[in-house]
Scaffold this motif. Structure first.
Motif, mmCIF file in Angstrom:
data_model
loop_
_atom_site.group_PDB
_atom_site.id
_atom_site.type_symbol
_atom_site.label_atom_id
_atom_site.label_comp_id
_atom_site.label_asym_id
_atom_site.label_seq_id
_atom_site.Cartn_x
_atom_site.Cartn_y
_atom_site.Cartn_z
ATOM 1 N N TRP A 100 -2.105 -2.714 -7.747
ATOM 2 C CA TRP A 100 -2.367 -2.543 -6.316
ATOM 3 C C TRP A 100 -3.832 -2.808 -5.982
ATOM 4 C CZ3 TRP A 100 0.906 0.751 -9.073
ATOM 5 C CH2 TRP A 100 2.253 0.663 -8.718
ATOM 6 N N GLU A 131 0.817 -1.214 0.000
ATOM 7 C CA GLU A 131 0.000 0.000 0.000
ATOM 8 C C GLU A 131 0.848 1.261 0.000
ATOM 9 O OE1 GLU A 131 -2.503 1.169 3.321
ATOM 10 O OE2 GLU A 131 -1.372 -0.117 4.678
ATOM 11 N N LEU A 166 -0.155 3.942 -2.739
ATOM 12 C CA LEU A 166 -0.552 5.315 -2.414
ATOM 13 C C LEU A 166 0.417 6.322 -3.022
ATOM 14 C CD1 LEU A 166 -1.613 4.768 1.300
ATOM 15 C CD2 LEU A 166 -3.137 5.316 -0.615
ATOM 16 N N LEU A 224 -4.490 -1.106 -2.582
ATOM 17 C CA LEU A 224 -5.050 0.218 -2.836
ATOM 18 C C LEU A 224 -6.565 0.076 -2.888
ATOM 19 C CD1 LEU A 224 -4.211 3.164 -3.455
ATOM 20 C CD2 LEU A 224 -4.114 2.544 -5.881
#
Length: 474
Positions: free
Chosen positions: A252, A213, A217, A258
């Motif tokens: 992701w 993550e 991000l 994500l």
């Protein structure tokens, strides 16, 4: 529910906007995060390939290490176990004295079967299994149909869903976790321990994908805010070369590093602070497509994996292993197809435009079993998502959600449109660049006779790739 709880991480490998984790914290005194390596995910398929190949497995290992680091930063850890979850999770629940197990709800047959077996073992001993839906942008309970009535045409689904359904707010990232160390957390296994070999990603790859993550991000921030790519996403998304023609969020999203709702909220912030246009809408549009395939999978179940697809059709395709190997190895002699297949083999990634073309070529030109192509993508793709992959292959093979009968991608016109100067082909087939004074040439019309006979020729004495490529040079 009180006392201890297990959070069984599946395809939700993040702390941000994690409803499963949030609910476990809210309802429990102590929370034990766990990830279970299911050996069935690394077993061989009928094509004698691992179900999860090295590229995706490496991305998974990186994602788990990042999840562990993030859990440790809030006072917890990630317990690692290997074995079938239907045995591992109930046993661990007994070890830590858990009164409940929390996990994200999945929609495909194998995962649902595991959920049922876990519940059957937990229920008699008074341990509750709470399955929470959090894989989509729109919550399954909020869309304006029961699952069995979800429209079979995406445009119908989108119009109604956009008009009626509100995206739920994200949940905050926990700042601390009321967890103690009850058991040995164990090391994250290596690729070798999973029966795989490390594969170096080719330096020509569109992006140096890094799992987790933190990286997901960072990519979101970089693509939207640093590079300001969102404003032109609709115009560039069909590109094939470079890091920023598309968002690449799919990797992701696939393992839940994500959250789709986090992407949505960033789109809305971008629209408020920079610009609202067709491109910002199109980013949400693509998330709705992703949702749709998950809802269609929930509606049709195992049919998405079967030869007849959700239409239960009888496609005129054959099990030609020689042709299949030509296709998967990038040795068909058709540069646009071969370049795409060489990219996925060297990097674990391929553009959406490339995926549509190679899938159409395998099924419509070579007439080879579409499920083999879908299975190969499952092995190779870093961003493999079971619902999106198999439903897309249903779609292209003509056995899925496509309102247009006999959809066909004209490979020559596609190549001319999306790689007019041959830059992509030369990028992945250096042999073409090594021919002095020659440039890649795409005919403006498909050589119908050649394509009609290609399946036969490829299965027989087809020339070496460079010889075949020569007819594309001038």
């Amino acid at each position: 529910m009180n006392g201890a709880a297990i959070v069984w991480f599946r395809n939700d490998l993040r702390l941000h906007d994690n409803v499963t984790l949030t609910e476990a914290i809210r309802k429990s005194e102590r929370v034990y995060p766990v990830y279970c390596f299911d050996p069935r995910h690394f077993a061989e398929t009928e094509l004698e390939l691992p179900k999860t190949g090295s590229y995706r497995a490496q991305f998974l290992l990186e994602s788990l290490q990042d999840l562990r680091n993030n859990l440790r930063s809030i006072g917890s850890d990630l317990i690692i176990r290997q074995g079938v979850p239907e045995s591992v999770i109930p046993q661990l629940a007994k070890e830590v004295g858990a009164s409940g197990v929390f996990a994200s709800k999945e929609v495909t047959f194998e995962e649902i079967s595991v959920e049922k077996q876990i519940e059957d073992k937990l229920s008699p001993v008074g341990i509750e299994l709470e399955l929470i839906w959090q894989s989509t942008l729109l919550h399954v309970d909020d869309i304006p149909w029961p699952i069995n009535n979800v429209p079979d045409i995406f445009s119908q689904y989108r119009r109604e869903a956009e008009k009626i359904t509100k995206v739920r707010d994200t949940v905050p990232t926990p700042q601390s976790l009321n967890s103690i160390d009850p058991t040995e957390p164990n090391d994250i296994p290596s690729l070798e321990q999973l029966g795989l070999s490390y594969v170096e990603i080719d330096e020509r790859a569109v992006l140096p994908f890094r799992g987790g993550e933190t990286a997901g991000l960072a990519r979101l921030h970089d693509y939207f805010w640093e590079k300001d790519c969102l404003k032109s996403y609709k115009e560039t998304r069909n590109g094939m070369l470079g890091a920023d023609y598309s968002s690449k969020f799919s990797a992701w999203l696939a393992n839940g590093s994500l959250s789709p709702r986090t992407i949505y909220e960033e789109v809305k912030r971008y629209e408020r602070e920079r610009v609202k246009n067709k491109s910002t809408y199109w980013m949400v549009f693509e998330l709705l497509w992703r949702d749709y395939f998950r809802f269609i999978t929930k509606k049709y179940g195992n049919r998405i994996f079967q030869f007849g697809g959700i239409q239960e059709a009888s496609p005129d395709l054959r099990d030609d292993i020689a042709l299949f190997h030509k296709w998967k190895n990038g040795e068909t002699g058709v540069p646009f197809i071969d370049a795409n297949m060489r990219e996925i083999n060297a990097t674990g990634f391929m553009s959406n435009r490339g995926r549509q073309n190679v899938a159409s070529f395998l099924t419509k030109d070579l007439k080879v079993n579409w499920t083999w192509g879908a299975s190969y993508f499952e092995t190779m793709l870093i961003d493999y998502d079971v619902c999106s992959n198999w439903c897309n292959w249903n779609y292209v093979a003509g056995v899925g959600n496509d309102p247009r009968a006999n959809r066909y991608f004209n490979i020559m016109s596609q190549a001319q449109r999306y790689d007019a100067q041959g830059a992509y082909v030369r990028h992945w087939i250096p042999e073409l660049s090594d021919v002095p004074g020659k440039k890649v040439h795409y005919p403006t019309e498909i050589p119908q006779m050649e394509l009609a006979n290609m399946g036969v020729r490829l299965g027989e004495d087809y020339p070496e790739p460079l010889v075949a490529f020569s007819k594309w040079l001038y």
